[in-house]
Scaffold this motif. Sequence first.
Motif, PDB file in Angstrom:
ATOM      1  N   CYS A 152      -0.490   4.305  -0.077  1.00  0.00           N
ATOM      2  CA  CYS A 152      -1.358   5.355   0.674  1.00  0.00           C
ATOM      3  C   CYS A 152      -0.429   6.673   1.506  1.00  0.00           C
ATOM      4  O   CYS A 152       0.506   5.970   2.297  1.00  0.00           O
ATOM      5  CB  CYS A 152      -2.579   5.007   1.114  1.00  0.00           C
ATOM      6  N   CYS A 170       0.904  -1.071   0.059  1.00  0.00           N
ATOM      7  CA  CYS A 170      -0.111   0.065  -0.093  1.00  0.00           C
ATOM      8  C   CYS A 170       0.730   1.155  -0.033  1.00  0.00           C
ATOM      9  O   CYS A 170       1.883   1.588   0.774  1.00  0.00           O
ATOM     10  CB  CYS A 170      -0.944   0.181   1.162  1.00  0.00           C
ATOM     11  N   CYS A 177      -0.200   5.061   5.140  1.00  0.00           N
ATOM     12  CA  CYS A 177       0.757   4.103   5.210  1.00  0.00           C
ATOM     13  C   CYS A 177       2.113   4.632   5.134  1.00  0.00           C
ATOM     14  O   CYS A 177       3.068   4.251   6.197  1.00  0.00           O
ATOM     15  CB  CYS A 177       0.711   2.927   4.465  1.00  0.00           C
TER      16      CYS A 177
HETATM   17 ZN   LIG Z   1      -2.285   2.377   2.972  1.00  0.00          ZN
END
Ligand SMILES: [Zn+2]
Length: 155
Positions: free
Chosen positions: A30, A28, A33
């Motif tokens: 994002c 991930c 994160c």
């Molecule tokens: Zn994430």
Amino acid sequence: MSVPREGGCACGSVRYRLTSDPLFTHCCHCLNCQRQTGSAFVINLLIEADRMELLAGDPQPVDAPRDVGSPQRIYRCPTCQVAVYSEYGRPEVRFVRAGTLDDPSSVMPDVHIFTRSKLGWVRLPDSVPAFEVYYDSKALWPATSLERLDAVLAV
Ligand SMILES: [Zn+2]
Ligand SMILES: [Zn+2]
């Protein structure tokens, strides 16, 4: 998989064993994160809670605020505070941080998600599906993993 994967925190208080392969493995990219890890992405092994056997220690939940919506519950070693796994809504499925495995190279991401915030210098392999935001697990997960997920969410 011949030998179950094991892992733990930095100080050794928390030790765990995964009794099967994960359902699926996310990489991930994002912003949440990135902020939580202080890095470019996180690698999460999705696995049923009852297939993550705690051998030692008692990871404690910490609710971390996210940019939108509900906080994310992250379980950390009470001593060294390393994040071992987290939950996204359903406690039946844990997101185990692959960097805490004794052998992190034993898993590879099955999908890259939230690539809209991927750092520009990170190059992704053409062989792994990648999505700007999220993806349809019914389209990507192996049938056995979908069956396992149904089984654990139906209880
Ligand atoms: Zn994430
Ligand atoms: Zn620790």
